[in-house]
Design an enzyme around this catalytic site. Structure first.
Site, PDB file in Angstrom:
ATOM      1  N   SER A  34      71.754   0.808-108.681  1.00  0.00           N
ATOM      2  CA  SER A  34      72.277   0.659-107.202  1.00  0.00           C
ATOM      3  C   SER A  34      73.979   0.309-106.946  1.00  0.00           C
ATOM      4  O   SER A  34      74.518   0.882-106.174  1.00  0.00           O
ATOM      5  CB  SER A  34      71.680  -0.712-106.508  1.00  0.00           C
ATOM      6  OG  SER A  34      70.452  -0.917-106.768  1.00  0.00           O
ATOM      7  N   HIS A  80      68.124   6.508-106.416  1.00  0.00           N
ATOM      8  CA  HIS A  80      68.154   5.231-105.748  1.00  0.00           C
ATOM      9  C   HIS A  80      67.109   4.720-104.782  1.00  0.00           C
ATOM     10  O   HIS A  80      67.290   5.085-103.664  1.00  0.00           O
ATOM     11  CB  HIS A  80      69.638   4.819-105.394  1.00  0.00           C
ATOM     12  CG  HIS A  80      69.920   3.219-104.998  1.00  0.00           C
ATOM     13  ND1 HIS A  80      70.622   3.222-103.857  1.00  0.00           N
ATOM     14  CD2 HIS A  80      69.400   2.325-105.489  1.00  0.00           C
ATOM     15  CE1 HIS A  80      70.521   1.576-103.585  1.00  0.00           C
ATOM     16  NE2 HIS A  80      69.944   1.027-104.552  1.00  0.00           N
ATOM     17  N   ASN A  97      74.675   0.514 -99.361  1.00  0.00           N
ATOM     18  CA  ASN A  97      75.052  -0.810 -99.936  1.00  0.00           C
ATOM     19  C   ASN A  97      76.451  -0.849 -99.534  1.00  0.00           C
ATOM     20  O   ASN A  97      76.860  -1.942 -99.400  1.00  0.00           O
ATOM     21  CB  ASN A  97      74.658  -0.969-101.131  1.00  0.00           C
ATOM     22  CG  ASN A  97      73.244  -1.336-101.835  1.00  0.00           C
ATOM     23  OD1 ASN A  97      72.509  -1.936-100.735  1.00  0.00           O
ATOM     24  ND2 ASN A  97      72.827  -0.932-102.936  1.00  0.00           N
ATOM     25  N   GLU A 149      68.176   7.515-101.901  1.00  0.00           N
ATOM     26  CA  GLU A 149      69.398   8.165-102.062  1.00  0.00           C
ATOM     27  C   GLU A 149      69.651   8.895-103.295  1.00  0.00           C
ATOM     28  O   GLU A 149      69.117   8.279-104.260  1.00  0.00           O
ATOM     29  CB  GLU A 149      70.502   7.047-102.141  1.00  0.00           C
ATOM     30  CG  GLU A 149      70.766   6.290-100.806  1.00  0.00           C
ATOM     31  CD  GLU A 149      71.923   5.089-100.746  1.00  0.00           C
ATOM     32  OE1 GLU A 149      72.044   4.472-101.803  1.00  0.00           O
ATOM     33  OE2 GLU A 149      72.840   4.888-100.088  1.00  0.00           O
TER      34      GLU A 149
END
Ligand code: T1G
Length: 647
Positions: free
Chosen positions: A403, A424, A474, A436
């Site tokens: 991540s 991801h 994120n 992702e």
């Protein structure tokens, strides 16, 4: 070549619609159906008509691509009525899916038959509208009010078997559909015809029924389901013509709404996501057997997702106990699906039979792709990839689920980084659709294309992300949380901020979400970066974690939690802890709070676009909708921002 053709089998006319890819009802289709109804009514050799579709599905609905334009006649409700008034009975022969306008056309036919795998439904609310061609008026007459409410407010299609049970179709055809439909039509001619659906009675329900249905429809969080319910309720108390006028007005109003524009944008963005231009001409490597290193929460979730997509999975763990735990996690996922009625026991056995486990990397030797999902620490991951280099086929794709770590620092452990990719997943990986896809500079084109093909195979929404801290999602989350903390520093109450974001359409606000996930995860990332020399100012979250407030798991975070109770309660301890950080700025109303935070999401999105970390604004919107709970009827932060600028 016309999209409609007709051929004759004895006294049965077979009308075939061929309008790829999903036989959507365009202007040409509407005109053609009316012309054919006129023609066949006058054809003395025709006793009945079977309407069938070429390709993979019956009519999937009105052509969504026409929605942005002014409606052009003949309008679909009139086409449906024309079929219903035909002198010869029409029989809809449904395969694939009869959805929206397709289902409405089928209800204009005198009969409906379907093959066993077909589905029927009224998904219009998922596009921010309601049925616009009698879906809320004929369905209650055909299948009763309860079925109509379920169809039109949930937007969920039902199986042919369920449709038969509810009276929506007349027969499920085993064997060849067209042959069965023609036989059904011939048989029907030997009996008096049923009343046209529009002429059938409809009984209303008491206030308690409508109140309960309204509460359920309101849970969607946006207008269309409530409007669909309102239209059905009106239809249960008024004449067919009055109800049609009422439905049409609501449909036209909603069709022009911001929510419908947003949901249409998301609809097309989701379908474009698995086939971005930069992989269009590249053949992906075939993936049938996937290795997963790490059977923890992420690894088990990814394994479940791959198994459900029909892939074989080899799960690798460090020892037998960990492997057993990983296998049990996968079993629990499928047990949950059985409990929800989404999977049968034998289905679970079949899926589990495709899972093998080992503590020996050599058992990855036949895998086409291996995904690493081990502890988020660079040396641990590099060791895994050194092992993979030794044991995997040279053409196997090797992927990390990291991540936050820089994928380039992981891929440098490999002899050949061209086969490396970041994949991801979001937890729980068997539920969250966002994937992702993070290539490193050396990633081969066909490896990147394979990532998108895997995303489609898993039913995910794949989005390419460039390399930066947090990739797309994120990174935006970090900005979102920082802006929310700024509001706290300005004197806005934590509970008011969360309430404002729930009011905007999020299931949870930023603070209650952190309490659920744990404040310590981000805290440890910040501390790790600080230990490496990064200048990261102290956050309000740091103050809470240092005082032992990590969220629900520690009995308190941004909120207090009574024992065994997950209800967030504003905390005087938090007010005391943060008192020195808070000034008494101007109070904001919920709209001002949500505007402030969504603008922060969009602002970070703009920077991400400028840096090329995301390829398009709609990719950012898909990330936010499918990874972070942004309300899809607002289109995503980028769409929402542009819509605000246009209004
Ligand atoms: N109109 C135009 N194009 C459509 C379409 C539609 N209704 N549905 C799908 N497509 C395109 C899609 O963009 C993609 O195009 C290709 O078809 C394959 O789609 C009056 C007003 C039917 C279950 O909401 O649910 O009727 O990217 O990848 O996974 O009351 O498509 O290849 O160029 O999704 O096999 C109501 C929406 C409309 C159904 C097939 N109907 N579609 O799934 O293929 S409103 C819907 C779906 C209405 C009336 C109202 C799915 C599918 P491209 P796909 P799939």
């Amino acid at each position: 070549m016309s999209v409609l053709s007709v051929r004759y089998q004895g006294e049965i006319a077979v009308v075939t619609l061929d309008n790829p890819p999903v036989n959507a009802v365009s202007e040409e289709v509407r005109k053609g159906l009316v012309a054919l109804a006129d023609q066949l009514d006058e054809d003395t050799g025709v006793a009945a008509v079977v309407l069938t579709c070429a390709g993979r599905t019956f009519i999937a609905g009105a052509d969504v691509r026409e929605f942005g334009k002014p409606p052009v006649g003949p309008h679909l409700p009139d086409v449906v009525t024309r079929l219903e008034q035909a002198k010869k009975p029409w029989v809809a022969a449904i395969h694939g899916a009869a959805l929206g306008g397709g289902f409405e056309i089928a209800m204009g036919c005198r009969f409906r038959v379907a093959d066993r795998s077909a589905k029927v439904g009224l998904p219009e609310v998922t596009l921010g509208i309601i049925p616009g061609a009698s879906g809320t008026v004929r369905t209650p007459r055909l299948a009763g009010v309860e079925a109509a409410v379920e169809f039109a407010t949930s937007g969920k299609p039902v199986s042919a078997h369920q449709a038969l049970q509810s009276g929506v179709i007349d027969k499920v055809i085993d064997g060849e559909l067209l042959e069965g439909a023609i036989a059904f039509a011939l048989e029907a001619l030997n009996h008096p015809l049923p009343q046209p659906v529009s002429a059938r009675p409809v009984e209303t329900r008491d206030e308690a029924f409508w109140e309960k249905a309204k509460k359920q429809a309101a849970r969607a969080g946006y207008q269309a389901p409530l409007s669909a319910l309102d239209s059905i309720r009106f239809a249960s108390r008024h004449s067919f013509d009055e109800a049609m006028a009422y439905e049409r007005q609501i449909f036209l109003d909603l069709r022009a709404s911001d929510e419908a524009a947003a949901l249409r944008a998301v609809f097309f963005a989701e379908r474009a996501a698995p086939r971005p231009a930069f992989v269009k001409d590249t053949k992906p490597r075939p993936v049938a057997r996937v290795g997963i290193v790490g059977g923890g929460t992420m690894g088990a979730g990814i394994a479940s997702s791959c198994l459900s997509a029909g892939l074989n999975v080899v799960l690798i763990e460090r020892d037998d106990e960990a492997l057993a735990r990983g296998r049990q996690s996968v079993e629990r996922t499928f047990a949950g699906a059985i409990k929800r009625g989404k999977l049968s026991e034998e289905g679970k056995e079949t899926l589990m039979s495709a899972l093998s486990g080992s503590t020996d990397y050599a058992d990855l030797g036949e895998c086409d792709l291996v995904i690493e999902a081990v502890f988020e620490e660079i040396s641990v991951k590099r060791d895994v990839f050194k092992n993979l280099d030794r044991h995997c086929r040279s053409d196997a794709i090797l992927a990390t689920n990291t991540s936050y770590l820089d994928p380039r620092e992981i891929s440098s452990a490999l002899k050949d980084s061209s086969r490396f990719l970041g994949l991801h997943f979001f937890s729980p990986a068997n539920v969250m659709k966002l994937l992702e896809i993070v290539p490193v500079p050396e990633t081969a084109d066909d490896v990147l294309a394979s990532g998108f093909a895997l995303g489609k195979q898993l039913g995910k929404v794949p989005v390419r992300a460039g390399i930066c801290e947090g990739f797309i999602g994120n990174r935006i989350l970090k900005r979102y949380r920082a802006e929310a903390e700024t509001l706290v520093r300005e004197g806005i109450a934590i509970a008011d901020i969360d309430a404002a974001m729930r009011g905007f359409g999020f299931k949870m606000g930023p603070f209650e979400a952190q309490d659920l996930g744990g404040l310590d995860i981000a805290f440890l990332q910040r501390e790790g970066a600080r230990a490496e020399g990064a200048e990261i100012p102290e956050t309000l979250g740091d103050i809470l974690v240092r005082s032992g407030r990590k969220g629900q798991k520690s009995g308190g975070g941004w909120y207090d939690y009574a024992d065994g109770d997950r209800t967030p309660r504003p905390s005087s301890a938090v007010s005391d802890l943060l008192a020195a950080q808070v000034t008494n700025g101007p109070q904001l109303d919920p709209e001002e709070i949500s505007e402030r935070l969504v603008r922060a999401l969009a602002a970070e999105g703009e920077v991400i676009l400028t840096e090329g970390v995301a390829h398009s604004a709609s990719d950012i919107d898909l990330v936010e909708i499918h990874g972070y709970g942004f309300p899809r009827w607002k289109g995503g932060p980028m769409f929402w921002k542009d819509q605000r600028l246009r209004s």
